[in-house]
Design a protein around this motif. Structure first.
Motif, PDB file in Angstrom:
ATOM      1  N   HIS A  39      -3.527   8.729 -12.519  1.00 51.12           N
ATOM      2  CA  HIS A  39      -2.812   9.576 -11.564  1.00 51.12           C
ATOM      3  C   HIS A  39      -3.427   9.558 -10.175  1.00 51.12           C
ATOM      4  O   HIS A  39      -2.845  10.108  -9.227  1.00 51.12           O
ATOM      5  CB  HIS A  39      -2.737  11.012 -12.096  1.00 51.12           C
ATOM      6  CG  HIS A  39      -1.985  11.128 -13.387  1.00 51.12           C
ATOM      7  ND1 HIS A  39      -0.639  10.865 -13.481  1.00 51.12           N
ATOM      8  CD2 HIS A  39      -2.404  11.449 -14.651  1.00 51.12           C
ATOM      9  CE1 HIS A  39      -0.248  11.030 -14.734  1.00 51.12           C
ATOM     10  NE2 HIS A  39      -1.307  11.391 -15.462  1.00 51.12           N
ATOM     11  N   ASP A  40      -4.586   8.935 -10.023  1.00 50.44           N
ATOM     12  CA  ASP A  40      -5.227   8.829  -8.706  1.00 50.44           C
ATOM     13  C   ASP A  40      -5.666   7.405  -8.375  1.00 50.44           C
ATOM     14  O   ASP A  40      -6.097   7.138  -7.239  1.00 50.44           O
ATOM     15  CB  ASP A  40      -6.457   9.751  -8.633  1.00 50.44           C
ATOM     16  CG  ASP A  40      -6.071  11.217  -8.700  1.00 50.44           C
ATOM     17  OD1 ASP A  40      -5.385  11.673  -7.783  1.00 50.44           O
ATOM     18  OD2 ASP A  40      -6.445  11.869  -9.689  1.00 50.44           O
ATOM     19  N   ALA A  41      -5.600   6.501  -9.320  1.00 51.42           N
ATOM     20  CA  ALA A  41      -6.170   5.165  -9.140  1.00 51.42           C
ATOM     21  C   ALA A  41      -5.515   4.392  -8.000  1.00 51.42           C
ATOM     22  O   ALA A  41      -6.193   3.664  -7.261  1.00 51.42           O
ATOM     23  CB  ALA A  41      -6.065   4.367 -10.441  1.00 51.42           C
ATOM     24  N   VAL A  81       3.812   6.755  -8.510  1.00 50.17           N
ATOM     25  CA  VAL A  81       3.618   5.838  -7.384  1.00 50.17           C
ATOM     26  C   VAL A  81       3.976   6.521  -6.070  1.00 50.17           C
ATOM     27  O   VAL A  81       3.214   6.489  -5.094  1.00 50.17           O
ATOM     28  CB  VAL A  81       4.453   4.555  -7.577  1.00 50.17           C
ATOM     29  CG1 VAL A  81       4.479   3.728  -6.293  1.00 50.17           C
ATOM     30  CG2 VAL A  81       3.891   3.719  -8.724  1.00 50.17           C
ATOM     31  N   LEU A  82       5.146   7.173  -6.026  1.00 49.25           N
ATOM     32  CA  LEU A  82       5.587   7.822  -4.785  1.00 49.25           C
ATOM     33  C   LEU A  82       4.629   8.932  -4.371  1.00 49.25           C
ATOM     34  O   LEU A  82       4.283   9.076  -3.186  1.00 49.25           O
ATOM     35  CB  LEU A  82       7.001   8.373  -4.961  1.00 49.25           C
ATOM     36  CG  LEU A  82       8.116   7.345  -5.184  1.00 49.25           C
ATOM     37  CD1 LEU A  82       9.454   8.040  -5.403  1.00 49.25           C
ATOM     38  CD2 LEU A  82       8.222   6.370  -4.021  1.00 49.25           C
ATOM     39  N   ARG A 129       2.138   9.335  -1.158  1.00 50.50           N
ATOM     40  CA  ARG A 129       2.243  10.516  -0.298  1.00 50.50           C
ATOM     41  C   ARG A 129       0.893  11.220  -0.181  1.00 50.50           C
ATOM     42  O   ARG A 129       0.535  11.744   0.882  1.00 50.50           O
ATOM     43  CB  ARG A 129       3.287  11.482  -0.873  1.00 50.50           C
ATOM     44  CG  ARG A 129       3.604  12.652   0.055  1.00 50.50           C
ATOM     45  CD  ARG A 129       4.728  13.503  -0.491  1.00 50.50           C
ATOM     46  NE  ARG A 129       4.342  14.220  -1.700  1.00 50.50           N
ATOM     47  CZ  ARG A 129       5.146  15.045  -2.366  1.00 50.50           C
ATOM     48  NH1 ARG A 129       6.380  15.237  -1.949  1.00 50.50           N
ATOM     49  NH2 ARG A 129       4.730  15.653  -3.458  1.00 50.50           N
ATOM     50  N   SER A 130       0.119  11.206  -1.258  1.00 51.96           N
ATOM     51  CA  SER A 130      -1.194  11.853  -1.246  1.00 51.96           C
ATOM     52  C   SER A 130      -2.134  11.199  -0.236  1.00 51.96           C
ATOM     53  O   SER A 130      -2.921  11.874   0.437  1.00 51.96           O
ATOM     54  CB  SER A 130      -1.801  11.801  -2.648  1.00 51.96           C
ATOM     55  OG  SER A 130      -3.120  12.297  -2.649  1.00 51.96           O
ATOM     56  N   GLN A 148      -8.207   5.078   6.465  1.00 52.97           N
ATOM     57  CA  GLN A 148      -8.561   5.192   5.056  1.00 52.97           C
ATOM     58  C   GLN A 148      -7.351   5.065   4.122  1.00 52.97           C
ATOM     59  O   GLN A 148      -7.435   5.436   2.952  1.00 52.97           O
ATOM     60  CB  GLN A 148      -9.257   6.548   4.814  1.00 52.97           C
ATOM     61  CG  GLN A 148     -10.526   6.717   5.639  1.00 52.97           C
ATOM     62  CD  GLN A 148     -11.175   8.055   5.363  1.00 52.97           C
ATOM     63  OE1 GLN A 148     -11.599   8.336   4.233  1.00 52.97           O
ATOM     64  NE2 GLN A 148     -11.278   8.887   6.391  1.00 52.97           N
ATOM     65  N   PHE A 149      -6.272   4.566   4.653  1.00 53.60           N
ATOM     66  CA  PHE A 149      -5.070   4.343   3.847  1.00 53.60           C
ATOM     67  C   PHE A 149      -4.170   3.398   4.639  1.00 53.60           C
ATOM     68  O   PHE A 149      -4.335   3.273   5.865  1.00 53.60           O
ATOM     69  CB  PHE A 149      -4.346   5.667   3.548  1.00 53.60           C
ATOM     70  CG  PHE A 149      -3.598   5.677   2.245  1.00 53.60           C
ATOM     71  CD1 PHE A 149      -4.279   5.637   1.038  1.00 53.60           C
ATOM     72  CD2 PHE A 149      -2.209   5.698   2.216  1.00 53.60           C
ATOM     73  CE1 PHE A 149      -3.598   5.639  -0.179  1.00 53.60           C
ATOM     74  CE2 PHE A 149      -1.516   5.706   1.016  1.00 53.60           C
ATOM     75  CZ  PHE A 149      -2.216   5.678  -0.193  1.00 53.60           C
TER      76      PHE A 149
END
Length: 543
Positions: free
Chosen positions: A121-123, A157-158, A162-163, A171-172
Motif C-alpha cells: 500500500h506504500d511501495a 495505484v491512484l 496522489r499521496s 521527491q516525486f
C-alpha cells in the motif's frame, strides 16, 4: 519497403506514419509538464496514443530538461483485486523500463527491498520518491493502460500517486501522464461489497486536465497514403482517397487496415503499376468485415457492456423515446470508446462500424436462416425486391416473436431482424449501406447489387470486384416504427424515403412500417400498397 501498420506502436523506420508528435498539441503538453501538472490523455484503442507517448518520452529525454520514463501497466490487470500482486507487477515493469530505456537500474535493484519494507500500500509511493531523489533532473512518468487495472489495485495505484503528489518535483515525479482508453472519471471502481461505486475522479482529484487524442483529419489521411505513393510510385485515385476517408472517418486503425489490405493483401493491389481505385477500396472494406479482424472483433465485447448497450440500442432503433432516457455520462463514455460521434447528431462513428455492428448482432440469425439468394434473383440477374420483401413479411409474421426474443437489443429487434434477412441474401454478391442515428426515427438502408454475375467476371479473367465498375441496381429500404398513427407515419416516411432515394440516385424505394403494439392483430399490421411521392411510386410494407 515500409508498410501500413495495424498492430502495436508505429516504428517510423518500418511503417508509413503521420508523425506521432503531431497527433496532439505538443506545446500544450509541454506547458502542463513545465507547470508540474498531473493529467490524463485518453483515446479509443488503436488510435495511436502509445506511439505518441513513446515519441513524447523520446522528445523530452532528447531535450535533457527532464528524465522521462514510459511504463505500460497492463500486465497488472490479471492481479485484479490482489493489490500485492498488482503493485509487484507494476514495480517490476517500472524497473525493467528504467533499466532498458534510461540505463538506470536503481528501481530494478531496490523494488524488492522497498516492497518488503513498506508493504504493497506504500511501495509505489516510496519507490517513485526514492527514484526521483536519485535523479538530478525532474522525473516525468507516463503510465499507459492504467484503466486496465481492476478494483482495489487501481484504487491503490491512484491513491499512492496522489499521496506522493505534494512532494514533487524533488521527491516525486514532477509530472505524471495517465494514458488509457477512458478518462479518469470513467474509472468505475466497485467497493468490496460490489454495490458502492468509487469513481476514478474521487481517487485521483489531483488531475489538472483531460486531453483526448482525436482521429486523423482528412489531410493526415492523404499524407499517410502519399507516403506509399512516394516510396512505390503506386497512386491512389482521388475517389479512392475520398473513399478511405469516408469509410474510416479518420479512425487510424481503419485507415491503415484499408490501405494495407488494398496495397499488400489484394493481388491486384500488389501490382505497383496499377492505381488504387474506389472499387478496390470497397472490396478491401468487405474483406476486413468478412474476416472480422481483431480490432473489429473487439467491438463485440463492447456491445455487451450495459452502458454501451443502452446507447447503441438507442442509435440502432432511432427512436426518440429511447434517446431521451439515456444518461449523459453513458453517451460520453461510448463517445470516448470511439464507437459513436456526437456531432452533428449522435451516430455510429464511421460507416465501417455502422456496417459491422448490425452484422455482429445478427450473425447467428443470418447463419440459421434457410432462405437462399438464388430464390430472389431474376434471369437477368436483378434482385426481385418485391418477392424478397413479401417473403420477409411472411417470415416476420410467423417467426418474429421467437427471433426477437433472442436479441439482446430488443428495442431495435425488428430493424435488426430485417437487416439480418437482407444480409443473408446480399452476402452472395451485393452490399448494404446503412444510415441511422439517435432520435432519427428511422433507419435508411441502401441495397446495392451489381448486375454482372460474379462468375461472368471470373470467366472473363477479371477480379470479382470489377463487377462494381458496371451497372449496379440500387434499392432504398426505409425502416420506421409506427408513431402517432399509421397515415401520419406513412406520410412522413414517404417524404424521408424519397429524399434518401434522391441522394442515392435511384427510383426504386420501399418503406417498411413496424407496428410494435402487441394488442394489434396481425391482420391489421400486415399490408402492402404503393403510394406516389413527388411523382415516384414507393412500395409500403406493413409489419
Amino acid at each position: 519497403m515500409r508498410f501500413f501498420n495495424t498492430a502495436g506502436p508505429v516504428n517510423q523506420a518500418k511503417h508509413y506514419t503521420v508523425p506521432p508528435l503531431e497527433r496532439f498539441d505538443l506545446s500544450e503538453i509541454e506547458t502542463l509538464i513545465a507547470q508540474e501538472k498531473y493529467f490524463v490523455l485518453h483515446a479509443p484503442r488503436q488510435t495511436g496514443k502509445t506511439s505518441s507517448m513513446l515519441a513524447l518520452v523520446d522528445h523530452l529525454n532528447a531535450n535533457k530538461n527532464y528524465r522521462a520514463l514510459y511504463c505500460n501497466v497492463e500486465t497488472a490487470q490479471t492481479a485484479r483485486e490482489d493489490v500485492a500482486k498488482g503493485i509487484k507487477s507494476i514495480l517490476v515493469t517500472l524497473g525493467n523500463r528504467a533499466a532498458n530505456d534510461l540505463d538506470d537500474d536503481y528501481l530494478s535493484q531496490n523494488w524488492k527491498d522497498i516492497l518488503a519494507e513498506c508493504g504493497e500500500h506504500d511501495a509505489l509511493t516510496v519507490s517513485l520518491t526514492r527514484f526521483s531523489q536519485a535523479n538530478d533532473l525532474p522525473l516525468v512518468l507516463v503510465i499507459d493502460e492504467v484503466d486496465a487495472l481492476v478494483g482495489d489495485t487501481l484504487i491503490s495505484v491512484l491513491r499512492q500517486i496522489r499521496s506522493g503528489y505534494p512532494q514533487r518535483p524533488g521527491q516525486f515525479p514532477s509530472s505524471i501522464v495517465l494514458c488509457g482508453v477512458r478518462d479518469v472519471r470513467d474509472y468505475r471502481i466497485h467497493s468490496g461489497s460490489g454495490k458502492e461505486i468509487i469513481t476514478g475522479g474521487s481517487a485521483f482529484n489531483i488531475k489538472a486536465k483531460s486531453l483526448r487524442m482525436g482521429d486523423f483529419v482528412k489531410t493526415e489521411v492523404g499524407l499517410l497514403l502519399a507516403r506509399h505513393t512516394h516510396e512505390t510510385g503506386q497512386k491512389f485515385t482521388p475517389d479512392a482517397v475520398a473513399c478511405i476517408w469516408h469509410l474510416s472517418q479518420g479512425q487510424p486503425w481503419l485507415v491503415n487496415a484499408l490501405a494495407y489490405e488494398v496495397c499488400f493483401e489484394m493481388k491486384d493491389g500488389r501490382d505497383r503499376t496499377r492505381s488504387i481505385d474506389k472499387e478496390m477500396v470497397e472490396q478491401a472494406k468487405e474483406n476486413l468485415i468478412f474476416r472480422r479482424e481483431t480490432h473489429l472483433d473487439q467491438l463485440a465485447d463492447k456491445l455487451r457492456e450495459s452502458r454501451v448497450h443502452g446507447v447503441i440500442e438507442g442509435v440502432l432503433s432511432g427512436r426518440a423515446e429511447v434517446a431521451g432516457n439515456l444518461p449523459e455520462d453513458d453517451i460520453q463514455y461510448v463517445t470516448d470508446l470511439g464507437l459513436i460521434r456526437r456531432k452533428p447528431q449522435v451516430a455510429i462513428a464511421n460507416p465501417i462500424y455502422r456496417e459491422i455492428i448490425p452484422r455482429m448482432l445478427t450473425a447467428s440469425t443470418q447463419d440459421t436462416l434457410s432462405h437462399q439468394a438464388a430464390w430472389y434473383i431474376t434471369p437477368d440477374h436483378r434482385l426481385d425486391m418485391d418477392k424478397l420483401m413479401t417473403a420477409f413479411q411472411e417470415f416476420f409474421q410467423e417467426h418474429s416473436a421467437h427471433w426477437l426474443e433472442r436479441f439482446q437489443y430488443k428495442e431495435a429487434g425488428p430493424q435488426l431482424l430485417l437487416q439480418a434477412f437482407l444480409q443473408r441474401i446480399i452476402n452472395s454478391g451485393g452490399r448494404i449501406e446503412r444510415e441511422y442515428g439517435l432520435g432519427r426515427q428511422r433507419v435508411d438502408l441502401l441495397v446495392m447489387w451489381p448486375l454482372e454475375p460474379e462468375e461472368a467476371a471470373l470467366q472473363a479473367g477479371r477480379p470479382a470486384w470489377t463487377r462494381w465498375q458496371g451497372p449496379v441496381q440500387k434499392v432504398v429500404v426505409e425502416l420506421k416504427v409506427l408513431h402517432k398513427g399509421l397515415e401520419h407515419t406513412i406520410a412522413k416516411g414517404l417524404d424521408q424515403t424519397r429524399a434518401y432515394m434522391d441522394s442515392c440516385g435511384t427510383t426504386d424505394g420501399h418503406l417498411v412500417i413496424f407496428n410494435r403494439d402487441p394488442d394489434v392483430p396481425w391482420e391489421e399490421k400486415i399490408f402492402h400498397r404503393t403510394d406516389t411521392c413527388r411523382g415516384i411510386p414507393i412500395r409500403i410494407w406493413g409489419m
